[in-house]
Design a protein around this motif. Sequence first.
Motif, PDB file in Angstrom:
ATOM      1  N   TYR A 108      44.441 -97.690  74.996  1.00  0.00           N
ATOM      2  CA  TYR A 108      45.214 -98.860  74.596  1.00  0.00           C
ATOM      3  C   TYR A 108      46.713 -98.700  74.845  1.00  0.00           C
ATOM      4  O   TYR A 108      47.270 -97.603  74.761  1.00  0.00           O
ATOM      5  CB  TYR A 108      44.992 -99.164  73.114  1.00  0.00           C
ATOM      6  N   THR A 109      47.330 -99.834  75.121  1.00  0.00           N
ATOM      7  CA  THR A 109      48.777 -99.942  75.056  1.00  0.00           C
ATOM      8  C   THR A 109      49.108-100.567  73.710  1.00  0.00           C
ATOM      9  O   THR A 109      48.548-101.605  73.353  1.00  0.00           O
ATOM     10  CB  THR A 109      49.316-100.826  76.192  1.00  0.00           C
TER      11      THR A 109
ATOM     12  N   THR B  23      52.389 -96.798  75.857  1.00  0.00           N
ATOM     13  CA  THR B  23      51.023 -96.429  76.193  1.00  0.00           C
ATOM     14  C   THR B  23      50.625 -95.229  75.351  1.00  0.00           C
ATOM     15  O   THR B  23      51.387 -94.278  75.201  1.00  0.00           O
ATOM     16  CB  THR B  23      50.879 -96.073  77.680  1.00  0.00           C
ATOM     17  N   TRP B  24      49.401 -95.312  74.804  1.00  0.00           N
ATOM     18  CA  TRP B  24      48.999 -94.255  73.880  1.00  0.00           C
ATOM     19  C   TRP B  24      48.835 -92.923  74.592  1.00  0.00           C
ATOM     20  O   TRP B  24      49.181 -91.873  74.070  1.00  0.00           O
ATOM     21  CB  TRP B  24      47.688 -94.638  73.189  1.00  0.00           C
ATOM     22  N   SER B  25      48.331 -92.943  75.801  1.00  0.00           N
ATOM     23  CA  SER B  25      48.001 -91.692  76.482  1.00  0.00           C
ATOM     24  C   SER B  25      49.234 -90.973  77.016  1.00  0.00           C
ATOM     25  O   SER B  25      49.404 -89.778  76.804  1.00  0.00           O
ATOM     26  CB  SER B  25      47.028 -91.970  77.626  1.00  0.00           C
TER      27      SER B  25
ATOM     28  N   SER C 129      43.968-103.352  75.592  1.00  0.00           N
ATOM     29  CA  SER C 129      43.333-102.505  76.597  1.00  0.00           C
ATOM     30  C   SER C 129      43.339-103.193  77.941  1.00  0.00           C
ATOM     31  O   SER C 129      42.724-104.253  78.086  1.00  0.00           O
ATOM     32  CB  SER C 129      41.886-102.187  76.200  1.00  0.00           C
TER      33      SER C 129
END
Length: 118
Positions: free
Chosen positions: A32-33, A52-54, A100
């Motif tokens: 997810y953002t 951005t989560w990642s 997403s």
Amino acid sequence: QVQLVESGGGSVQAGGSLRLSCAASGRTLTRYTMRWFRRAPGKEREFVAAITWSVGSTNYADSVKGRFTISRDNAKNTVSLQMNSLKPEDTAVYYCNAYSPIDYSRYWGQGTQVTVSS
């Protein structure tokens, strides 16, 4: 399904600071953002900031650049919005959003009120 719960809103004088938090739970969050939006009285909802989560890439609306900072804490599954040098025009209900780009799903928190007085 993703659940989002915002906290940290309140009232502050112009020039002051507030920190909003969004606690996230549910599906794999790394896809997810995370975004913050706001809606001022009588106005359309507008984008404020995203991360951005990642990777942690960030993006800001021009109106808040240099004053607001979005961040995430992977260990706590929390996204924060540090708001400095607040202005009366920042008064709004602030919403946390998870989006997403993979399956286009999106989720919203319940919103938290921020009021900035002059």
